[in-house]
Design a protein around this motif. Structure first.
Motif, PDB file in Angstrom:
ATOM      1  N   VAL A  15      -3.026   7.738   6.079  1.00 29.78           N
ATOM      2  CA  VAL A  15      -3.668   7.576   4.773  1.00 29.78           C
ATOM      3  C   VAL A  15      -3.306   8.788   3.911  1.00 29.78           C
ATOM      4  CG1 VAL A  15      -5.859   7.382   3.548  1.00 29.78           C
ATOM      5  CG2 VAL A  15      -5.559   6.227   5.735  1.00 29.78           C
ATOM      6  N   LEU A  16      -2.742   8.523   2.737  1.00 30.14           N
ATOM      7  CA  LEU A  16      -2.350   9.583   1.809  1.00 30.14           C
ATOM      8  C   LEU A  16      -3.360   9.757   0.680  1.00 30.14           C
ATOM      9  CD1 LEU A  16       1.436   8.682   1.453  1.00 30.14           C
ATOM     10  CD2 LEU A  16       0.382  10.356   3.006  1.00 30.14           C
ATOM     11  N   ILE A  45      -0.769   4.838   1.420  1.00 25.68           N
ATOM     12  CA  ILE A  45      -0.495   5.139   2.825  1.00 25.68           C
ATOM     13  C   ILE A  45       0.959   5.548   2.993  1.00 25.68           C
ATOM     14  CG2 ILE A  45      -2.235   3.495   3.653  1.00 25.68           C
ATOM     15  CD1 ILE A  45       0.125   1.656   4.538  1.00 25.68           C
ATOM     16  N   GLY A  46       1.207   6.258   4.076  1.00 28.26           N
ATOM     17  CA  GLY A  46       2.556   6.478   4.556  1.00 28.26           C
ATOM     18  C   GLY A  46       2.773   5.475   5.674  1.00 28.26           C
ATOM     19  N   TYR A  47       3.915   4.825   5.695  1.00 28.19           N
ATOM     20  CA  TYR A  47       4.150   3.752   6.658  1.00 28.19           C
ATOM     21  C   TYR A  47       5.619   3.705   7.015  1.00 28.19           C
ATOM     22  CZ  TYR A  47       4.619  -1.115   8.258  1.00 28.19           C
ATOM     23  OH  TYR A  47       4.906  -2.246   8.965  1.00 28.19           O
ATOM     24  N   ALA A  48       5.935   3.966   8.281  1.00 29.68           N
ATOM     25  CA  ALA A  48       7.320   3.885   8.746  1.00 29.68           C
ATOM     26  C   ALA A  48       7.330   3.697  10.253  1.00 29.68           C
ATOM     27  CB  ALA A  48       8.085   5.150   8.382  1.00 29.68           C
ATOM     28  N   LEU A  69       0.827  -1.213   0.000  1.00 28.61           N
ATOM     29  CA  LEU A  69       0.000   0.000   0.000  1.00 28.61           C
ATOM     30  C   LEU A  69       0.865   1.269   0.000  1.00 28.61           C
ATOM     31  CD1 LEU A  69      -2.761  -1.141   2.498  1.00 28.61           C
ATOM     32  CD2 LEU A  69      -2.973  -0.904   0.008  1.00 28.61           C
ATOM     33  N   LYS A  70       2.024   1.198   0.644  1.00 25.23           N
ATOM     34  CA  LYS A  70       2.954   2.332   0.645  1.00 25.23           C
ATOM     35  C   LYS A  70       3.531   2.555  -0.749  1.00 25.23           C
ATOM     36  CE  LYS A  70       7.241   4.035   2.648  1.00 25.23           C
ATOM     37  NZ  LYS A  70       8.311   3.777   3.614  1.00 25.23           N
ATOM     38  N   VAL A  71       3.973   1.478  -1.386  1.00 26.90           N
ATOM     39  CA  VAL A  71       4.554   1.577  -2.733  1.00 26.90           C
ATOM     40  C   VAL A  71       3.534   2.138  -3.723  1.00 26.90           C
ATOM     41  CG1 VAL A  71       5.408   0.174  -4.669  1.00 26.90           C
ATOM     42  CG2 VAL A  71       6.291  -0.204  -2.377  1.00 26.90           C
ATOM     43  N   GLN A  72       2.268   1.763  -3.546  1.00 31.64           N
ATOM     44  CA  GLN A  72       1.209   2.249  -4.429  1.00 31.64           C
ATOM     45  C   GLN A  72       0.791   3.682  -4.114  1.00 31.64           C
ATOM     46  OE1 GLN A  72      -1.583  -0.965  -3.776  1.00 31.64           O
ATOM     47  NE2 GLN A  72      -0.915  -2.005  -5.635  1.00 31.64           N
ATOM     48  N   GLY A  73       1.315   4.233  -3.010  1.00 32.55           N
ATOM     49  CA  GLY A  73       1.057   5.624  -2.660  1.00 32.55           C
ATOM     50  C   GLY A  73      -0.223   5.863  -1.884  1.00 32.55           C
TER      51      GLY A  73
END
Length: 71
Positions: free
Chosen positions: A45-46, A36-39, A30-34
């Protein structure tokens, strides 16, 4: 966008009934697809509409149920 929240993969896995590594894999995708932001346990949610479109039909069904249940 949304206000980020903090949660461990283990905590999310427990809520979803899956292994923590499944949460990690899903979050990375989901992060790679843009969507969500995840760290380090911080999630935000972006792209809400993109995230909704990428979800299964269950999301729409549950959203409609929530609207009906709280009328």
């Amino acid at each position: 966008g949304s206000a980020p929240f903090t949660s461990t993969n283990q905590s999310l896995a427990g809520r979803l009934g899956v292994h923590a590594r499944a949460v990690t894999g899903g979050a990375i995708l989901l992060k790679v697809q843009g969507y969500i932001g995840y760290a380090r346990g911080n999630i935000g949610v972006l792209d809400r509409s993109g995230l909704e479109n990428a979800s299964c039909e269950c999301f729409q069904m549950l959203s409609e149920y929530d609207e009906y249940a709280y009328c």
